[in-house]
Design a protein around this motif. Structure first.
Motif, PDB file in Angstrom:
ATOM      1  N   TYR A  20      -5.238  -8.601  19.090  1.00 56.89           N
ATOM      2  CA  TYR A  20      -3.903  -8.196  18.344  1.00 56.89           C
ATOM      3  C   TYR A  20      -3.886  -8.719  17.215  1.00 56.89           C
ATOM      4  N   GLU A  21      -3.384  -7.999  16.190  1.00 58.17           N
ATOM      5  CA  GLU A  21      -2.952  -8.500  14.674  1.00 58.17           C
ATOM      6  C   GLU A  21      -1.949  -7.686  14.458  1.00 58.17           C
ATOM      7  N   CYS A  22      -0.689  -8.378  14.011  1.00 58.84           N
ATOM      8  CA  CYS A  22       0.484  -7.706  13.526  1.00 58.84           C
ATOM      9  C   CYS A  22       0.604  -7.932  12.034  1.00 58.84           C
ATOM     10  N   GLU A  28       6.177   0.442   0.031  1.00 65.28           N
ATOM     11  CA  GLU A  28       5.240   0.722  -1.388  1.00 65.28           C
ATOM     12  C   GLU A  28       3.737   0.237  -0.723  1.00 65.28           C
ATOM     13  N   GLU A  29       3.530  -0.769  -0.102  1.00 66.34           N
ATOM     14  CA  GLU A  29       2.323  -1.227   0.323  1.00 66.34           C
ATOM     15  C   GLU A  29       1.543  -0.233   1.306  1.00 66.34           C
ATOM     16  N   PHE A  30       2.507   0.101   2.269  1.00 64.98           N
ATOM     17  CA  PHE A  30       2.113   0.901   3.281  1.00 64.98           C
ATOM     18  C   PHE A  30       1.773   2.255   2.803  1.00 64.98           C
ATOM     19  N   VAL A  31       2.516   2.895   2.147  1.00 67.40           N
ATOM     20  CA  VAL A  31       2.486   4.272   1.417  1.00 67.40           C
ATOM     21  C   VAL A  31       1.007   4.280   0.453  1.00 67.40           C
ATOM     22  N   SER A  32       0.861   3.161  -0.295  1.00 66.42           N
ATOM     23  CA  SER A  32      -0.342   3.313  -1.090  1.00 66.42           C
ATOM     24  C   SER A  32      -1.632   2.982  -0.245  1.00 66.42           C
ATOM     25  N   ARG A  33      -1.680   2.076   0.668  1.00 68.68           N
ATOM     26  CA  ARG A  33      -2.661   2.151   1.622  1.00 68.68           C
ATOM     27  C   ARG A  33      -2.902   3.458   2.284  1.00 68.68           C
ATOM     28  N   GLY A  34      -2.059   4.102   2.827  1.00 71.17           N
ATOM     29  CA  GLY A  34      -2.169   5.449   3.201  1.00 71.17           C
ATOM     30  C   GLY A  34      -2.920   6.439   2.648  1.00 71.17           C
ATOM     31  N   GLY A  35      -2.757   6.280   1.347  1.00 74.69           N
ATOM     32  CA  GLY A  35      -3.218   7.178   0.349  1.00 74.69           C
ATOM     33  C   GLY A  35      -4.355   6.713  -0.318  1.00 74.69           C
ATOM     34  N   ASP A  36      -4.438   6.224  -1.422  1.00 80.31           N
ATOM     35  CA  ASP A  36      -5.537   5.844  -2.064  1.00 80.31           C
ATOM     36  C   ASP A  36      -5.573   4.541  -2.371  1.00 80.31           C
ATOM     37  N   GLY A  37      -4.632   3.752  -1.944  1.00 76.03           N
ATOM     38  CA  GLY A  37      -4.417   2.360  -2.183  1.00 76.03           C
ATOM     39  C   GLY A  37      -4.860   1.286  -1.368  1.00 76.03           C
ATOM     40  N   PHE A  54      -5.646   1.372  12.008  1.00 76.12           N
ATOM     41  CA  PHE A  54      -4.713   0.800  13.099  1.00 76.12           C
ATOM     42  C   PHE A  54      -4.697   1.633  14.280  1.00 76.12           C
ATOM     43  N   ASP A  55      -4.414   1.004  15.556  1.00 75.34           N
ATOM     44  CA  ASP A  55      -4.269   1.743  16.601  1.00 75.34           C
ATOM     45  C   ASP A  55      -2.634   2.201  16.870  1.00 75.34           C
ATOM     46  N   LEU A  56      -2.039   1.559  16.380  1.00 75.74           N
ATOM     47  CA  LEU A  56      -0.401   1.560  16.404  1.00 75.74           C
ATOM     48  C   LEU A  56       0.320   1.117  15.186  1.00 75.74           C
ATOM     49  N   VAL A  57       1.094   1.970  14.656  1.00 75.42           N
ATOM     50  CA  VAL A  57       2.139   1.728  13.438  1.00 75.42           C
ATOM     51  C   VAL A  57       3.334   2.051  14.043  1.00 75.42           C
ATOM     52  N   VAL A  58       4.167   0.865  13.739  1.00 75.13           N
ATOM     53  CA  VAL A  58       5.540   0.968  14.198  1.00 75.13           C
ATOM     54  C   VAL A  58       6.546   0.968  13.137  1.00 75.13           C
ATOM     55  N   SER A  59       7.367   1.462  13.017  1.00 72.38           N
ATOM     56  CA  SER A  59       8.434   1.720  11.788  1.00 72.38           C
ATOM     57  C   SER A  59       9.808   1.847  12.257  1.00 72.38           C
ATOM     58  N   ASN A  60      10.806   1.223  11.494  1.00 74.35           N
ATOM     59  CA  ASN A  60      12.239   1.266  11.931  1.00 74.35           C
ATOM     60  C   ASN A  60      12.622   1.694  10.519  1.00 74.35           C
ATOM     61  N   PRO A  61      12.680   2.919  10.096  1.00 77.55           N
ATOM     62  CA  PRO A  61      13.026   3.156   8.412  1.00 77.55           C
ATOM     63  C   PRO A  61      14.597   3.293   8.430  1.00 77.55           C
ATOM     64  N   PRO A  62      14.892   3.425   7.137  1.00 78.04           N
ATOM     65  CA  PRO A  62      16.178   3.891   7.047  1.00 78.04           C
ATOM     66  C   PRO A  62      16.507   5.218   7.316  1.00 78.04           C
ATOM     67  N   TYR A  63      17.263   5.813   7.972  1.00 74.96           N
ATOM     68  CA  TYR A  63      17.578   7.040   8.582  1.00 74.96           C
ATOM     69  C   TYR A  63      18.715   7.844   8.297  1.00 74.96           C
ATOM     70  N   GLY A 104      -4.001   8.059   7.108  1.00 73.98           N
ATOM     71  CA  GLY A 104      -4.841   7.109   6.584  1.00 73.98           C
ATOM     72  C   GLY A 104      -5.021   5.876   7.006  1.00 73.98           C
ATOM     73  N   LEU A 105      -4.033   5.524   7.640  1.00 74.10           N
ATOM     74  CA  LEU A 105      -3.880   4.230   8.591  1.00 74.10           C
ATOM     75  C   LEU A 105      -4.277   4.042   9.838  1.00 74.10           C
ATOM     76  N   LEU A 106      -4.030   5.239  10.514  1.00 74.66           N
ATOM     77  CA  LEU A 106      -4.224   5.278  12.087  1.00 74.66           C
ATOM     78  C   LEU A 106      -5.698   5.686  12.411  1.00 74.66           C
ATOM     79  N   GLY A 107      -6.747   4.797  13.514  1.00 78.87           N
ATOM     80  CA  GLY A 107      -7.739   5.237  13.795  1.00 78.87           C
ATOM     81  C   GLY A 107      -7.753   6.371  14.679  1.00 78.87           C
ATOM     82  N   ARG A 108      -8.855   6.727  15.199  1.00 81.25           N
ATOM     83  CA  ARG A 108      -8.853   8.266  15.705  1.00 81.25           C
ATOM     84  C   ARG A 108      -7.976   8.470  16.957  1.00 81.25           C
ATOM     85  N   ASP A 109      -7.952   7.347  17.736  1.00 82.72           N
ATOM     86  CA  ASP A 109      -6.856   7.511  18.729  1.00 82.72           C
ATOM     87  C   ASP A 109      -5.627   6.673  18.581  1.00 82.72           C
TER      88      ASP A 109
END
Length: 124
Positions: A20-22, A28-37, A54-63, A104-109
């Protein structure tokens, strides 16, 4: 960062330290890494096949939609940071950015989870 510490402590109690790694990343870091960052040294769509995913990405964004902000309860409106609550005109601006970056961040599963209000993803 408090959530990362708590999650890591919970993982240790469950004996998951080696599996496990959290990580904590700004939008900005998340979005840039998921693109070409890059976050944490490697990765993103344009990265080599050895880039971590990553196997799991969890977010609680402003909505909360901008027009609804004024109607919030005073104890929320006055004491919470506007940036932590307001998700733009329809409440989904940040959610769209995350959804765009997630492949761009999620593994195959891998999968993504998010907390949200009563909108249920309308408009996505």
């Amino acid at each position: 960062m408090e959530a990362v510490v708590l999650a890591s402590e919970n993982a240790a109690m469950l004996g998951l330290e080696g599996r496990y790694e959290c990580l904590h990343a700004s939008l900005e870091e998340f979005v840039s890494r998921g693109g070409d960052g890059d976050v944490g040294g490697s990765g993103g769509k344009g990265a080599t096949s050895t880039a971590p995913t990553f196997d799991l990405v969890v977010s609680n964004p402003p909505y909360i939609p901008r027009p609804d902000m004024a109607a919030l309860e005073p104890e929320v409106r006055v004491y919470e940071d506007d940036a932590a609550l307001c998700g733009g005109t329809d409440g989904l601006d940040i959610v769209r950015q995350i959804l765009h970056a997630a492949p761009g961040l999620l593994g195959r599963d891998g999968r993504g989870e998010r907390g949200e209000g009563g909108q249920g993803g309308a408009g996505l």
